[in-house]
Motif scaffolding. Structure first.
Motif, PDB file in Angstrom:
ATOM      1  N   ASN A   1       6.636   5.634  -2.314  1.00  0.00           N
ATOM      2  CA  ASN A   1       6.273   5.373  -0.789  1.00  0.00           C
ATOM      3  C   ASN A   1       5.533   3.984  -0.683  1.00  0.00           C
ATOM      4  O   ASN A   1       4.859   3.639  -0.031  1.00  0.00           O
ATOM      5  CB  ASN A   1       5.494   6.489  -0.330  1.00  0.00           C
ATOM      6  N   LYS A   2       6.138   3.149  -1.502  1.00  0.00           N
ATOM      7  CA  LYS A   2       5.318   1.792  -1.359  1.00  0.00           C
ATOM      8  C   LYS A   2       5.595   1.046  -0.061  1.00  0.00           C
ATOM      9  O   LYS A   2       6.949   1.155   0.348  1.00  0.00           O
ATOM     10  CB  LYS A   2       5.872   1.036  -2.544  1.00  0.00           C
TER      11      LYS A   2
ATOM     12  N   THR B   1       0.956  -1.216  -0.106  1.00  0.00           N
ATOM     13  CA  THR B   1      -0.086   0.057  -0.054  1.00  0.00           C
ATOM     14  C   THR B   1       0.934   1.274   0.139  1.00  0.00           C
ATOM     15  O   THR B   1       2.101   1.135  -0.054  1.00  0.00           O
ATOM     16  CB  THR B   1      -0.991  -0.076   1.397  1.00  0.00           C
ATOM     17  N   GLN B   2       0.317   2.506  -0.008  1.00  0.00           N
ATOM     18  CA  GLN B   2       1.118   3.726   0.149  1.00  0.00           C
ATOM     19  C   GLN B   2       1.206   4.348   1.280  1.00  0.00           C
ATOM     20  O   GLN B   2       0.309   4.174   2.235  1.00  0.00           O
ATOM     21  CB  GLN B   2       0.299   4.758  -0.685  1.00  0.00           C
ATOM     22  N   MET B   3       2.496   4.670   1.724  1.00  0.00           N
ATOM     23  CA  MET B   3       2.744   4.946   3.160  1.00  0.00           C
ATOM     24  C   MET B   3       2.237   6.580   3.135  1.00  0.00           C
ATOM     25  O   MET B   3       1.247   6.802   4.456  1.00  0.00           O
ATOM     26  CB  MET B   3       4.140   5.087   3.518  1.00  0.00           C
ATOM     27  N   SER B   4       2.418   7.346   2.347  1.00  0.00           N
ATOM     28  CA  SER B   4       1.937   8.824   2.444  1.00  0.00           C
ATOM     29  C   SER B   4       1.252   9.304   1.212  1.00  0.00           C
ATOM     30  O   SER B   4       1.610   8.677   0.095  1.00  0.00           O
ATOM     31  CB  SER B   4       2.771   9.825   2.949  1.00  0.00           C
ATOM     32  N   ALA B   5       0.533  10.091   1.202  1.00  0.00           N
ATOM     33  CA  ALA B   5      -0.338  10.700   0.161  1.00  0.00           C
ATOM     34  C   ALA B   5       0.320  11.710  -0.848  1.00  0.00           C
ATOM     35  O   ALA B   5       0.160  11.806  -2.050  1.00  0.00           O
ATOM     36  CB  ALA B   5      -1.620  11.207   0.393  1.00  0.00           C
ATOM     37  N   THR B   6       1.727  12.039  -0.208  1.00  0.00           N
ATOM     38  CA  THR B   6       2.358  13.003  -1.082  1.00  0.00           C
ATOM     39  C   THR B   6       3.415  12.671  -1.791  1.00  0.00           C
ATOM     40  O   THR B   6       3.986  12.977  -2.873  1.00  0.00           O
ATOM     41  CB  THR B   6       2.912  14.251  -0.127  1.00  0.00           C
ATOM     42  N   ASP B   7       4.217  11.657  -1.037  1.00  0.00           N
ATOM     43  CA  ASP B   7       5.466  10.997  -1.573  1.00  0.00           C
ATOM     44  C   ASP B   7       5.401  10.210  -2.661  1.00  0.00           C
ATOM     45  O   ASP B   7       4.422   9.444  -2.488  1.00  0.00           O
ATOM     46  CB  ASP B   7       6.254  10.436  -0.262  1.00  0.00           C
TER      47      ASP B   7
END
Ligand code: GAP
Length: 511
Positions: free
Chosen positions: A208-209, A199-205
């Motif tokens: 960030n998998k 999943t993605q850790m942050s919405a901006t980076d």
């Protein structure tokens, strides 16, 4: 145990609030399950039995609770990004996907079942004089079957270890294995599928998998230094942990046997290099004892050495249970060498070693791991416990003969009628007993029906409060398995219940 019995286990688990399909009102989510009001109690008890037996009873084992999310490089170092995959094959007619190695193992299992039948037949024929050990090494049919199993093992291992997946396909074709759904032998090639969810850790980076852990073990490896230093443990010592793990099981089947989200109970035992095989044997025996200590027949369990070793192991064995669909893994014991710690050392550039005072040297410890699936253990217990007792005169009862120390409720409190002060006395007894035990209160329906409902969820003791109880301060207790009833004083209840359901007594069996 038959397929029919397994269907009963699944429907019983649902009907009595043990296991529900996840998001059922949205038609469910394949291979994801929720535990209901009774299931969660049983699950907690299994976990408690495991935790106490590993941590509380071993002064050299401590516990931790690591996060599900970990730095993504952990999974590169551990080999899961590149190597955590299953060889899959599709049947072109049914469009069903299977684990190729499991198809082959199921085929081998048919020969093992044949062997068991030979043994049973001979047992009947020879009676007390039957020598099973001698029989299995001399009977021509068994020898022939074992030869076939061994020959398949060699070929399977060759295909899996070399990565030459066409060899596996050839083996499936040669053995004429057909799809259980379509019955056809129209197979695709065998391909590898990675099992990790991301999943993605942050919405901006951008990059960030992050992965959902596919085993809890890595949380222990990356905390090895923290725990060793702060606990001041010397080798050999262990770190234990229970928690969720996630795997994108393409072929999820057999109820809670193979889930996408499940719980593991793992212990990594850190030892000096060269001592790993001694500890591997030790944990193999100890873990089997843990299973048998629950009262399950020993013939329901067996060891099964791994044909293909995982990328981190130099020895591995499964503890298998005789499920309705054959013997399958419940727990794995793996000698993981120093692979994981060395990999983390290499990826982080940090020294992850142990200073041995006696030898006056530093080295990377070796690891022996015990890893059991909590959900699979739950299934073992449900499958083993669910029984239909013949009561004579055409009467039967459904009873869940769980080990009393693991039952969701330890006792049920049943006022005979809903009046005449009986509920008040029952509530008073309940208030006191609830301090020590999980008690079920019920005043609806006939006492017979209430006993049956308690039998079905495995409650070891029912306590019935009747009119005389008000004057003699005594109650009738009824035991689940024997259905024996006796009159006892209310004051004696805590001691009697404790004697039957005691976790302490269960744990004592392991000493
Ligand atoms: N750390 C080692 C490890 O994870 P594993 O044999 O892959 O080894 C250990 O898993 C145990 O976890 C298995 O013996 C099984 O009981 C349980 N398990 C593995 N995959 C599972 C799944 N998809 N659903 C339920 N339980 C699972």
């Amino acid at each position: 145990m038959s397929e029919e019995h397994f269907k009963n286990v699944i429907s019983h688990a649902k009907e009595y609030g043990f296991v529900f399909l996840s998001s059922e009102i949205y038609d469910g989510l394949a291979a994801v399950y929720d535990y209901g009001q009774n299931g969660v109690e049983l699950k907690n008890k299994i976990r408690e039995y495991w935790w106490k037996s590993m941590v509380q009873l071993h002064e050299n084992i401590v516990g931790i609770d690591a996060s599900i999310f970990m730095a993504p490089d952990v999974w590169k170092a551990s080999g899961h990004v590149d190597g955590f995959s299953d060889p899959m094959i599709d049947n072109k007619d049914s469009k069903k996907r299977y684990r190729a190695d499991v198809l082959i193992e199921d085929y081998q299992e048919k020969y093992r079942v044949k062997n068991q039948k030979e043994i049973q037949k001979a047992k009947k024929r020879f009676g007390d004089t039957f020598d099973e050990a001698q029989f299995v090494v001399t009977n021509a049919n068994i020898l022939r079957n074992n030869k076939k199993i061994a020959a398949i093992d060699v070929r399977l291992k060759e295909g899996l270890e070399s990565g030459a997946l066409h060899l596996i396909k050839e083996l499936i074709e040669e053995l004429e294995i057909s799809c259980p759904v379509s019955g056809s032998k129209n197979w695709t090639d065998v391909r590898q599928f990675n099992l990790m969810y991301s999943t993605q850790m942050s919405a901006t980076d951008g990059d960030n998998k992050i992965y959902l852990r596919p085993e809890t073990a890595q949380g222990i490896f990356v905390n090895y230094l923290n725990v060793q230093k702060t606990s001041r443990q010397k080798l050999p010592f262990g770190i234990a942990q229970t928690g969720k793990a996630f795997r994108n099981e393409i072929v999820a089947r057999q109820f809670i046997m193979r889930m996408k989200e499940f719980e593991q109970m793992e212990m990594q035992f850190f030892v000096s290099p060269g001592e790993e095989m001694k500890w591997y044997d030790h944990w193999k025996q100890h873990r089997m004892k843990w299973h048998l200590n629950l009262g399950t027949q020993s013939s329901k369990y067996r060891f099964h050495d791994h044909v293909k070793l995982a990328h981190y192991a130099n020895a591995a064995v499964d503890i298998e249970y005789d499920f309705p669909f054959g013997f399958k893994e419940v727990e794995g014991i793996h000698s993981r060498t120093d692979f994981d710690l060395k990999q983390h050392e290499q990826y982080t550039g940090k020294k992850i070693q142990y200073f041995d005072n006696e030898k006056n040297e530093s080295y990377t410890p070796y690891v022996v791991e015990t890893s059991i699936g909590l959900d699979r253990m739950f299934l073992v217990l449900m499958s083993n416990a669910l029984q239909t007792d013949d009561l004579g005169e055409g009467q039967t009862r459904t009873v869940l003969k769980l080990p009393p120390a693991l039952a969701p409720y330890q006792c049920a409190i049943l006022p005979l009628v809903k009046k005449d002060g009986l509920p008040e006395l029952a509530r008073k007894i309940m208030a006191e007993l609830s301090l020590d035990f999980n008690c079920y209160y019920e005043e609806k329906d006939s006492i017979g029906k209430r006993y049956r409902r308690q039998d079905a969820i495995g409650t070891p003791i029912c306590i019935t409060i009747d009119h005389e109880s008000i004057t003699d301060q005594a109650v009738t207790i009824r035991f689940r398995d024997s259905m024996e009833q006796k009159r006892v004083s209310i004051l004696e209840l805590p001691a009697i219940i404790e004697q039957v359901v005691s976790m302490k007594t269960l744990l004592r069996g392991l000493l």
